[in-house]
Design a protein around this motif. Structure first.
Motif, PDB file in Angstrom:
ATOM      1  N   UNK A  85       0.833  -1.192   0.000  1.00 13.85           N
ATOM      2  CA  UNK A  85       0.000   0.000   0.000  1.00 13.85           C
ATOM      3  C   UNK A  85       0.876   1.253   0.000  1.00 13.85           C
ATOM      4  N   UNK A  86       0.492   2.231  -0.822  1.00 13.88           N
ATOM      5  CA  UNK A  86       1.215   3.501  -0.837  1.00 13.88           C
ATOM      6  C   UNK A  86       0.610   4.448   0.196  1.00 13.88           C
ATOM      7  N   UNK A  87       1.320   5.525   0.455  1.00 17.80           N
ATOM      8  CA  UNK A  87       0.834   6.506   1.416  1.00 17.80           C
ATOM      9  C   UNK A  87      -0.420   7.200   0.906  1.00 17.80           C
ATOM     10  N   UNK A  88      -0.708   7.100  -0.378  1.00 17.86           N
ATOM     11  CA  UNK A  88      -1.888   7.730  -0.963  1.00 17.86           C
ATOM     12  C   UNK A  88      -3.086   6.788  -1.031  1.00 17.86           C
ATOM     13  N   UNK A  89      -2.924   5.539  -0.600  1.00 15.89           N
ATOM     14  CA  UNK A  89      -4.032   4.603  -0.600  1.00 15.89           C
ATOM     15  C   UNK A  89      -4.164   3.780  -1.863  1.00 15.89           C
ATOM     16  N   UNK A  90      -3.220   3.904  -2.789  1.00 18.88           N
ATOM     17  CA  UNK A  90      -3.217   3.033  -3.956  1.00 18.88           C
ATOM     18  C   UNK A  90      -2.368   1.798  -3.649  1.00 18.88           C
ATOM     19  N   UNK A  91      -2.513   0.771  -4.465  1.00 18.86           N
ATOM     20  CA  UNK A  91      -1.779  -0.475  -4.268  1.00 18.86           C
ATOM     21  C   UNK A  91      -0.767  -0.652  -5.397  1.00 18.86           C
ATOM     22  N   UNK A  92       0.464  -0.910  -5.023  1.00 18.61           N
ATOM     23  CA  UNK A  92       1.542  -1.111  -5.986  1.00 18.61           C
ATOM     24  C   UNK A  92       1.934  -2.589  -6.020  1.00 18.61           C
ATOM     25  N   UNK A  93       2.348  -3.037  -7.209  1.00 15.22           N
ATOM     26  CA  UNK A  93       2.746  -4.430  -7.397  1.00 15.22           C
ATOM     27  C   UNK A  93       4.120  -4.496  -8.052  1.00 15.22           C
ATOM     28  N   UNK A  94       4.928  -5.435  -7.573  1.00 13.15           N
ATOM     29  CA  UNK A  94       6.211  -5.743  -8.194  1.00 13.15           C
ATOM     30  C   UNK A  94       6.365  -7.253  -8.183  1.00 13.15           C
ATOM     31  N   UNK A  95       6.985  -7.820  -9.226  1.00 10.81           N
ATOM     32  CA  UNK A  95       7.067  -9.273  -9.315  1.00 10.81           C
ATOM     33  C   UNK A  95       8.355  -9.702 -10.002  1.00 10.81           C
ATOM     34  N   UNK A  96       8.713 -10.952  -9.802  1.00  9.25           N
ATOM     35  CA  UNK A  96       9.898 -11.518 -10.442  1.00  9.25           C
ATOM     36  C   UNK A  96       9.686 -11.625 -11.948  1.00  9.25           C
ATOM     37  N   UNK A  97      10.726 -11.305 -12.699  1.00 13.20           N
ATOM     38  CA  UNK A  97      10.691 -11.500 -14.152  1.00 13.20           C
ATOM     39  C   UNK A  97      11.004 -12.959 -14.478  1.00 13.20           C
ATOM     40  N   UNK A  98      10.691 -13.408 -15.697  1.00 14.00           N
ATOM     41  CA  UNK A  98      10.862 -14.838 -16.020  1.00 14.00           C
ATOM     42  C   UNK A  98      12.260 -15.392 -15.784  1.00 14.00           C
ATOM     43  N   UNK A  99      13.308 -14.558 -15.889  1.00 13.60           N
ATOM     44  CA  UNK A  99      14.659 -15.082 -15.694  1.00 13.60           C
ATOM     45  C   UNK A  99      15.004 -15.279 -14.217  1.00 13.60           C
ATOM     46  N   UNK A 100      14.124 -14.811 -13.310  1.00 13.54           N
ATOM     47  CA  UNK A 100      14.289 -14.933 -11.861  1.00 13.54           C
ATOM     48  C   UNK A 100      15.512 -14.178 -11.323  1.00 13.54           C
ATOM     49  N   UNK A 101      16.143 -13.372 -12.183  1.00 16.43           N
ATOM     50  CA  UNK A 101      17.309 -12.613 -11.742  1.00 16.43           C
ATOM     51  C   UNK A 101      16.988 -11.137 -11.552  1.00 16.43           C
ATOM     52  N   UNK A 102      15.847 -10.724 -12.035  1.00 15.44           N
ATOM     53  CA  UNK A 102      15.483  -9.315 -11.960  1.00 15.44           C
ATOM     54  C   UNK A 102      14.012  -9.186 -11.605  1.00 15.44           C
ATOM     55  N   UNK A 103      13.631  -7.966 -11.257  1.00 12.97           N
ATOM     56  CA  UNK A 103      12.253  -7.675 -10.875  1.00 12.97           C
ATOM     57  C   UNK A 103      11.653  -6.671 -11.842  1.00 12.97           C
ATOM     58  N   UNK A 104      10.343  -6.700 -11.916  1.00  8.87           N
ATOM     59  CA  UNK A 104       9.626  -5.777 -12.786  1.00  8.87           C
ATOM     60  C   UNK A 104       9.688  -4.361 -12.227  1.00  8.87           C
ATOM     61  N   UNK A 105       9.217  -3.420 -13.019  1.00  8.51           N
ATOM     62  CA  UNK A 105       8.966  -2.088 -12.501  1.00  8.51           C
ATOM     63  C   UNK A 105       7.715  -2.146 -11.621  1.00  8.51           C
ATOM     64  N   UNK A 106       7.498  -1.089 -10.860  1.00 13.12           N
ATOM     65  CA  UNK A 106       6.294  -1.024 -10.053  1.00 13.12           C
ATOM     66  C   UNK A 106       5.067  -0.814 -10.942  1.00 13.12           C
ATOM     67  N   UNK A 107       4.001  -1.569 -10.642  1.00 12.68           N
ATOM     68  CA  UNK A 107       2.743  -1.440 -11.363  1.00 12.68           C
ATOM     69  C   UNK A 107       1.675  -0.905 -10.413  1.00 12.68           C
ATOM     70  N   UNK A 108       0.913   0.065 -10.890  1.00  3.66           N
ATOM     71  CA  UNK A 108      -0.094   0.722 -10.067  1.00  3.66           C
ATOM     72  C   UNK A 108      -1.455   0.062 -10.266  1.00  3.66           C
TER      73      UNK A 108
END
Length: 455
Positions: A375-398
């Motif tokens: 949860x953000x301080x503004x009340x929205x929900x952010x998502x981040x997840x592992x990329x298929x190579x499992x070595x990096x992460x996605x950008x934040x998704x709103x």
């Protein structure tokens, strides 16, 4: 490396009790060499015997005898097999079953869940059940109408109780859901009747504990016994567990050698040992592992360092390694991961940024990717997840929203991720994936309704 769902089914084992085999002497008449008898009567002509027919008759008789002998054994073994649990295998990295090398099995069929208790969970029919504390300290539950019914539910059921913190639900050894909550009297309460049609204070019972606060952490050990870890108002950490899988009796509470400034997390590693994660008053995260499989003994705590400012959240990736997440004072997300499965050696903390608050929600999708919602301080929900190579992460998704408090994230029976949150208006809302392990996400829906405290 692409991820895949690892499913393991336990094969059956049937052990037959062996009785004492008594010795018996052969029956019938034996020939006496000192006795002979002469028949003077004329003999009838001897008819020729067809030896091939005789052999066939003997063969059929022999087979019939074997069937008569084997049938009771088969029936008995089937009856016995229904009483025996499946043979337990440890191939699953999430530790779904008892370790194979122990050579043991439970006294009765046991459902051992790899996931710790959360506020949303699948019941044995595949329906998502969510629990939350109501405005009058009662525990409320809502259940999907059917496994594939999406946001359609049976409505809120008042389970009663006197909740001081947020409730969680775990899977018991019999496959039924059990609710736990810290009561307003500082003791742990449990309820074995988390069903769509059950209500009433009488279903709650007290498991003891003194001056407990916050939300308890609950998980099954490798044998299927439920284990609870909770913190007291002075920061001390306490644990208790079922004496047997699915039993109604529990051990006495025992103190753990670590302080916790926030609610602890509990997860079973890929070798079957439970691990406790707790952030101390100094901001350092520490972990305590079971000394052995399904035992009520714990090793000394190990420090993971860091500068955390909130409760940790834990998940297991598709390599069998535990991943722990927490927020810093400035609201950025930190994560740490084991270097190899169940090794308890760690890579070190890395920051994923963000301006976040509260406890992260962590869940694995059907492909084994770890997904984090915060949860953000503004009340929205952010998502981040592992990329298929499992070595990096996605950008934040709103994922937008106007959420005051995140409740839980879970995977439904279709493999879609679902996130629950209490809106700033006080009602329960949810958002979920339209397609399993993919997008797009459905916008926040308020169909669940209800009225809940927003803090």
């Amino acid at each position: 490396m692409g991820c895949q769902v690892r499913l393991f089914s336990a094969g059956g084992r049937s052990d037959h009790p062996s009785g004492n085999r008594g010795s018996s002497k052969p029956g019938g008449f034996g020939a006496n060499p000192g006795f002979s008898q002469v028949y003077d009567q004329p003999t009838m002509p001897i008819k020729r015997v067809d030896q091939r027919k005789d052999q066939k008759l003997l063969l059929l008789a022999g087979l019939g005898g074997l069937v008569l002998i084997a049938a009771p054994v088969v029936v008995f073994s089937q009856a016995l097999g229904e009483q025996r649990p499946p043979w337990i295998n440890s191939g699953d990295p999430a530790g779904i079953q008892l370790p194979f090398e122990t050579g043991t099995y439970a006294a009765r069929p046991t459902q051992v869940s790899p996931l710790p208790a959360t506020s949303a969970r699948l019941d044995k029919l595949g329906r998502l059940v969510v629990v939350a504390k109501g405005q009058n300290h009662e525990v409320l539950s809502s259940t999907q109408s059917a496994p594939s019914s999406g946001s359609a539910t049976t409505g809120w059921v008042n389970l009663g109780g006197s909740a001081a913190g947020d409730p969680v639900i775990a899977t018991n050894a019999d496959g039924e859901l059990v609710a736990f909550v810290i009561g307003t009297n500082g003791a742990l309460l449990e309820n074995y009747q988390v069903t769509p049609s059950t209500g009433g204070v009488a279903n709650w019972r007290e498991l003891g504990g003194a001056n407990l606060v916050g939300t308890p952490a609950v998980a099954q050990d490798a044998a299927g016994k439920l284990v609870v870890v909770a913190r007291a108002a002075d920061g001390s950490l306490w644990t208790a567990q079922q004496t047997q899988p699915g039993d109604s009796t529990w051990t006495e509470w025992r103190s753990l050698p670590v302080l916790a400034a926030h609610d602890p997390a509990l997860f079973r590693d890929s070798k079957g040992k439970l691990r406790i994660f707790a952030a101390g008053p100094d901001g350092q995260l520490r972990t305590i592992a079971q000394a052995g499989l399904a035992v009520d003994e714990w090793n000394a705590p190990r420090g993971l360092g860091g500068a955390t400012a909130g409760p940790p959240a834990v998940a297991m990736d598709d390599q069998g390694s535990l991943r722990v997440f927490s927020l810093t004072v400035d609201g950025s997300l930190l994560d740490n991961v084991e270097l190899s499965a169940a090794s308890d050696t760690w890579r070190g903390w890395q920051s994923r940024g963000g301006q976040l608050m509260g406890r992260p929600l962590v869940v694995a999708d059907p492909k084994g990717c770890v997904v984090v919602h915060v949860l953000t301080v503004n009340g929205t929900v952010q998502e981040i997840f592992q990329l298929p190579d499992r070595k990096a992460w996605s950008e934040w998704h709103d994922h937008a929203g106007s959420i005051a408090k995140l409740v839980s994230s879970a995977q439904d029976s279709q493999g879609r991720l679902v996130v629950y949150g209490i809106s700033k208006r006080g009602g329960m809302e949810q958002t979920y994936q339209a397609i399993p392990a993919s997008g797009p996400w459905v916008g926040w829906e308020s169909d669940l309704g209800g009225v809940f405290p927003t803090k």
